[in-house]
Design a protein around this motif. Sequence first.
Motif, short mmCIF file in Angstrom:
data_model
loop_
_atom_site.label_atom_id
_atom_site.label_comp_id
_atom_site.label_asym_id
_atom_site.label_seq_id
_atom_site.Cartn_x
_atom_site.Cartn_y
_atom_site.Cartn_z
N ALA A 138 6.42 -7.94 1.48
CA ALA A 138 6.76 -6.75 1.01
C ALA A 138 7.77 -6.91 -0.47
N THR A 159 3.10 -4.83 0.24
CA THR A 159 3.58 -3.38 0.51
C THR A 159 4.97 -3.14 -0.32
N CYS A 160 5.20 -1.83 -0.54
CA CYS A 160 6.45 -1.41 -1.11
C CYS A 160 6.77 0.02 -0.63
N THR A 161 7.84 0.35 -0.37
CA THR A 161 8.40 1.86 -0.21
C THR A 161 9.31 2.13 -1.13
N GLY A 164 10.17 7.51 -1.40
CA GLY A 164 9.74 8.13 -0.25
C GLY A 164 8.27 7.64 -0.05
N ARG A 165 7.83 7.03 -0.94
CA ARG A 165 6.24 6.70 -0.70
C ARG A 165 5.95 5.15 -0.22
N LYS A 166 5.14 5.04 0.55
CA LYS A 166 4.82 3.64 1.03
C LYS A 166 3.46 3.30 0.34
N GLU A 168 0.53 0.35 -0.88
CA GLU A 168 0.11 -1.06 -0.23
C GLU A 168 -1.19 -1.36 -1.09
N CYS A 206 6.94 -3.36 -8.12
CA CYS A 206 7.08 -2.04 -7.59
C CYS A 206 8.11 -1.37 -8.36
#
Length: 211
Positions: A138, A159-161, A164-166, A168, A206
């Motif tokens: 992440a 991955t990255c949040t 409010g969006r995840k 990948e 990100c």
Amino acid sequence: MRPRRALLFGFLLTVPLAGCGSRSATPSTDLTLLALNPSVGRAAFHLTCAPPGGDLGSPARACAALAAQPRLVTSPKPFGCVGGTFSWWDVTITGRLNGRAIRTHVSTCWTPQMALIRRLGIGWPSLRAHLLPRRREAVMPGTRQTFLAGLLRPADLVTCTIGGRKLEDGVPIEYGTSSTGYGGKNVTSVTLSVTHERDGSVTASCHVGSN
């Protein structure tokens, strides 16, 4: 004394015979197929012949196909298609074929129309059953991070949040950068970029914005 010599002679005969038996147990064909797709992940297949074995649905049938057409693995022909990100796979074949070392590579659409896939019986159901767990790392939002060589492999996942969006994205197979994101009218754009560096490391960022 004669009986003792006879016993010793018999013992010496059994030693090389036992050695020969252990050598013959090694399969003359022992192949691993590694298939990669950054959007899906990594899948691996194993096949041995003489005797048939491995984790394919029908090893005996696959071995018969290779016996009749060795070029299926020594010179595999790709099949092109107009598909989505899930369709195209990079396949590396390594191991021994009839006792001879091989290493071949092909990029192909994953379809039974491709001879290797059809003759070995490794269509989509088999591919899904052979998917391997993906390594995941992440990235914190608004940061850029480099993962050392070997930590993430091609087709592993970052991955990255953010906002409010995840997000990948898979590690590219070739050296270079891929990116994914979310945006639209009156919506703040967010982007995750993943770069496969030439030294084997992976750099990911990100951030807010489209590039």
